[in-house]
Design a protein around this motif. Sequence first.
Motif, PDB file in Angstrom:
ATOM      1  N   THR A  13      -0.654  -8.177   4.313  1.00  0.00           N
ATOM      2  CA  THR A  13      -0.662  -8.416   2.595  1.00  0.00           C
ATOM      3  C   THR A  13      -0.205  -9.627   2.165  1.00  0.00           C
ATOM      4  O   THR A  13       0.656 -10.262   0.950  1.00  0.00           O
ATOM      5  CB  THR A  13      -1.030  -7.637   1.230  1.00  0.00           C
ATOM      6  OG1 THR A  13      -0.608  -6.714   1.600  1.00  0.00           O
ATOM      7  CG2 THR A  13      -2.668  -7.777   2.349  1.00  0.00           C
ATOM      8  N   ARG A  18      -3.785   2.792   8.272  1.00  0.00           N
ATOM      9  CA  ARG A  18      -2.327   1.602   9.635  1.00  0.00           C
ATOM     10  C   ARG A  18      -3.974   3.588  10.091  1.00  0.00           C
ATOM     11  O   ARG A  18      -3.582   3.667  11.251  1.00  0.00           O
ATOM     12  CB  ARG A  18      -1.587   2.975   9.104  1.00  0.00           C
ATOM     13  CG  ARG A  18      -0.372   1.611   9.143  1.00  0.00           C
ATOM     14  CD  ARG A  18       0.761   2.081   9.329  1.00  0.00           C
ATOM     15  NE  ARG A  18       1.746   2.601   8.272  1.00  0.00           N
ATOM     16  CZ  ARG A  18       1.914   2.545   6.927  1.00  0.00           C
ATOM     17  NH1 ARG A  18       1.564   0.971   7.042  1.00  0.00           N
ATOM     18  NH2 ARG A  18       1.807   2.942   5.584  1.00  0.00           N
ATOM     19  N   GLY A  30       0.566  -1.233  -0.452  1.00  0.00           N
ATOM     20  CA  GLY A  30       0.018  -0.303   0.279  1.00  0.00           C
ATOM     21  C   GLY A  30       0.944   1.371   0.161  1.00  0.00           C
ATOM     22  O   GLY A  30       0.350   2.306  -0.561  1.00  0.00           O
ATOM     23  N   ASP A  69      -7.351  -5.300  12.644  1.00  0.00           N
ATOM     24  CA  ASP A  69      -6.820  -6.152  12.009  1.00  0.00           C
ATOM     25  C   ASP A  69      -7.888  -6.093  10.765  1.00  0.00           C
ATOM     26  O   ASP A  69      -7.498  -5.881   9.350  1.00  0.00           O
ATOM     27  CB  ASP A  69      -6.698  -7.371  11.875  1.00  0.00           C
ATOM     28  CG  ASP A  69      -5.081  -7.712  12.903  1.00  0.00           C
ATOM     29  OD1 ASP A  69      -4.059  -6.410  12.198  1.00  0.00           O
ATOM     30  OD2 ASP A  69      -5.033  -8.235  13.227  1.00  0.00           O
TER      31      ASP A  69
END
Length: 225
Positions: A119, A48, A9, A65
């Motif tokens: 990921t 985040r 990301g 999460d």
Amino acid sequence: MRIVITLGGSVIIRDHDPQLFQDYAEVLKSINEEHDLFVVVGGGKTARDYIGIARGIGASEALCDDVGIDVTRLNARLLCMALSTFAYPRIPENFHQALEFATSGRIVVMGGTEPAHSTDAVGSILAEFVGADLLINATSVDGLYDKDPKKHSDAELFQEVTPSQMMGCLAGNEVKAGTYEFLDHTAIQIIKRSGIKTVILNGENPENIKKALKERIGTLIIPED
Ligand code: UTP
């Protein structure tokens, strides 16, 4: 070849720049002319930020999460849009769906799956699940360094590492939502057991992914006995 690419990301969503999604889409389309492609997109700063709010509200780590997973899927949708008809139009929520959607012959783009990993772990499990020949981890640094290159100017890039050496580098890192740094333990364990050829490279230039198919770039994770 069947290739799984994990796209951090921090790479794809870094400047909220639509052009970056288009640039990535072009590179992925051209790789897809000769190879089967699966792409796992990360959450980056957006994940985040959302995790920070959820934690502030008092949500459990698993729920934090889960919020992160939602953001990775949103990023996956954006890449899917940029790929247009070249991508399967739905985001798989698990590995069975990813395999099923791949029978369309189109690029399969997904985000996270379940709590307690990154990921990158999803990418390594997916690579094992679909029998990939190559796993590419496109991140925001040139590969694995012996120390953090953003903090230490004398950090050295490893050309090759074994999964065990990587584990050593990770020892002591936190296991909390939004903080699964670099490749997390799960990702490394899966790479270790599957022996899938894995390359960590700088994804800030999408062309590096094409390069990795032809030449040595970044850090190669080598199997160990
Ligand atoms: P990532 O782990 O992929 O993003 O997902 P990251 O650590 O911010 O790394 P970059 O910047 O994308 O490279 C974001 C968060 O989503 C949750 C975790 O909390 C993770 O830190 N997540 C993601 C899961 O719990 N499970 C998943 O399968 C994926």
